[in-house]
Design a protein around this motif. Structure first.
Motif, mmCIF file in Angstrom:
data_model
loop_
_atom_site.group_PDB
_atom_site.id
_atom_site.type_symbol
_atom_site.label_atom_id
_atom_site.label_comp_id
_atom_site.label_asym_id
_atom_site.label_seq_id
_atom_site.Cartn_x
_atom_site.Cartn_y
_atom_site.Cartn_z
ATOM 1 N N TRP A 1 0.817 -1.211 0.000
ATOM 2 C CA TRP A 1 0.000 0.000 0.000
ATOM 3 C C TRP A 1 0.852 1.263 0.000
ATOM 4 O O TRP A 1 0.347 2.338 -0.277
ATOM 5 C CB TRP A 1 -0.928 -0.009 1.222
ATOM 6 N N GLN A 2 2.116 1.138 0.303
ATOM 7 C CA GLN A 2 3.043 2.273 0.269
ATOM 8 C C GLN A 2 4.040 2.149 -0.897
ATOM 9 O O GLN A 2 5.037 2.868 -0.900
ATOM 10 C CB GLN A 2 3.815 2.360 1.586
ATOM 11 N N GLU A 3 3.755 1.225 -1.809
ATOM 12 C CA GLU A 3 4.647 0.959 -2.930
ATOM 13 C C GLU A 3 6.046 0.585 -2.466
ATOM 14 O O GLU A 3 7.056 0.933 -3.076
ATOM 15 C CB GLU A 3 4.708 2.172 -3.883
#
Length: 499
Positions: free
Chosen positions: A451-453
């Motif tokens: 979700w935060q790459e």
């Protein structure tokens, strides 16, 4: 049981921190060029009250001479009374620089009359004054005993013995008899016992009713009415320093004087303090400098000065004054209702939670809040993200993640987690760290951060070397940039050490 302590400050407002200064110093206080008070050595040289300045210089040329300052005396007496409210809520001011304390209900709390008298003397000594104490079943009797001796503790706990002791006191101690001393001495009446044997009717006609009333109150034959001291709604005390002080450590003695007053105020108001603010003022006018401020925030509200003194000592030792201090003030920032702790039948051997909080506060004051940390884990599977630490004084709204109540529900975690994982070499297709590492646990897959790459795919193991030291290592799978679902050769890292 009615019992009173009279605190007499005979030489206000000479701020001397040595408690025996009246015994080893010749000192004279003048009022309008006449002696109003003299120390024991000055009296031994022949100095007496109402003597002119020239006579004092002739008889005792080495004596220290001071001018009486009524305003400073009044302020010092009020400061003393406020500090003594920590021993009883019933305190009142009396004539001749005396504070009267009704301590009948405080004896058991402070361990008896002797221990209470020692604590009263120590408190007044921290204020910078030396005193004489009198203890008696009546307030007027204690007042007379305190004024009859210098730097002594005169205790009389029973009324018959008090009456016998009062009979031997000089008549001049009774302020109501001062206008009639010449006449009374002329008829051979020099002690209080002589005065009691005179006919009451004739004595009242000649000297008035106030003299008999004061006499009866001292002997316990008449009731006593007092106007109790009331503490102000908020606390702020200020003190001018006797000299320009450049080192913050020296200010602790003057800060203790302000703390003593605050403790009396807290006890009188039934409050406990959670934050105090100490300001050290510098030069004024064109050379004005902003005051140096020390703010102490406590985990638990307290109302005694022992812990506060330790905290201030540590903070002052770490404080550097930009300019010399000329005054200081203390105020109670946040207060709350006093919560008295009850004594347990079987106290905890490791100490109470309050003891733990006081230790943390002392370490914070000594080392600084940035060096005393507490765990504040985040809800994240990645160890380097979830392992978060913050200062014990950080009151931010970020809540720590809740841990499972059962320890068995947690996978094995090392006590020492490295800030940055250390890459490991491979020897014969096995990780190597000084010696070859052998796996002693199954793999724990951690895959998170998409979700935060920052997607992370790791397999964690507990490994052991030839010296039986256990490590927490992981095998990281890195994706091939050209193929979406393909992985490159894994890399091994050391992430933690087990105790």
């Amino acid at each position: 049981m009615s019992l009173w302590i009279a605190v007499h400050l005979p030489f206000l407002p000479l701020e001397v921190f040595r408690p025996n200064w009246l015994n080893d110093t010749a000192m004279v206080v003048f009022e309008r060029d006449r002696v109003s008070a003299a120390s024991a050595l000055a009296r031994a040289d022949g100095v007496s009250e109402d003597m002119r300045r020239g006579g004092v210089q002739l008889l005792s040329p080495q004596a220290l001479q001071h001018e009486r300052d009524v305003l400073r005396e009044s302020a010092a007496l009020e400061e003393t009374a406020l500090a003594l409210l920590q021993y009883t809520p019933q305190a009142t001011l009396a004539e001749d620089a005396c504070v009267l304390l009704d301590i009948g209900a405080s004896l058991r709390l402070f361990g008896g009359i002797r221990a209470l008298c020692r604590r009263v003397q120590a408190s007044v000594a921290r204020l910078g004054f030396t005193i004489s104490l009198g203890c008696a079943p009546t307030a007027a009797g204690a007042w007379l005993l305190a004024r009859s001796g210098v730097l002594q503790v005169r205790r009389v706990l029973r009324l018959p013995r008090l009456q016998a002791r009062l009979n031997q006191l000089p008549l001049g101690l009774l302020s109501a008899a001062t206008p009639y001393l010449e006449w009374l001495h002329g008829i051979g009446c020099r002690q209080l016992g002589h005065l009691r044997r005179l006919p009451r009717a004739g004595l009242q006609r000649r000297c008035g009713k106030p003299l008999l009333q004061m006499l009866d109150q001292a002997y316990g034959a008449a009731p006593e009415l007092h106007q109790w001291i009331s503490a102000p709604p908020s606390f702020h005390a200020r003190q001018e320093l006797p000299d320009r002080i450049e080192q913050a450590e020296i200010l602790l003695a003057y800060a203790r004087k302000l703390l003593e007053q605050m403790c009396g105020w807290l006890s009188a108001r039934q409050l406990a303090v959670k934050q105090i603010v100490l300001q050290m003022e510098h030069e004024r006018g064109r050379q004005a400098v902003a005051p140096t401020v020390i703010t102490l925030t406590l985990a638990d509200a307290i109302w005694q000065d022992t812990h506060l003194t330790q905290l201030l000592k540590e903070r002052l030792a770490r404080t550097e004054l930009q300019k010399p201090a000329i005054a200081m003030s203390l105020s109670a920032g946040r207060v709350e209702s006093m919560q008295l702790a009850s004594d347990a039948l079987f106290p905890e051997p490791g100490g109470t939670p309050e003891d733990h909080h006081r230790l943390i506060e002392l370490l914070t004051a000594r080392l600084g809040p940035e060096h005393v940390l507490q765990a504040a884990p985040l809800a994240d599977h990645r160890p380097e993200v979830s392992n978060r630490w913050q200062s014990v004084t950080d009151l931010s709204s970020t809540r720590a993640a809740a841990l499972p109540s059962a320890p068995s529900a947690l996978p094995p975690r090392p006590l020492w987690l490295l800030e940055q994982p250390i890459p490991l070499r491979l020897r014969q297709h096995k990780p190597f760290y000084g010696t070859p590492l052998h796996m002693v646990s199954t793999a724990e897959r951690i895959e998170a951060g998409w979700w935060q790459e920052q997607q992370t795919t790791r397999d964690y193991y507990v490994a052991c070397d030839e010296r039986h030291v256990h490590y927490w290592i992981f095998k990281e799978w890195r994706r091939d940039a050209h193929q979406e679902h393909a992985h490159t050769e894994p890399h091994w890292f050391l992430h933690g050490l087990f105790a």
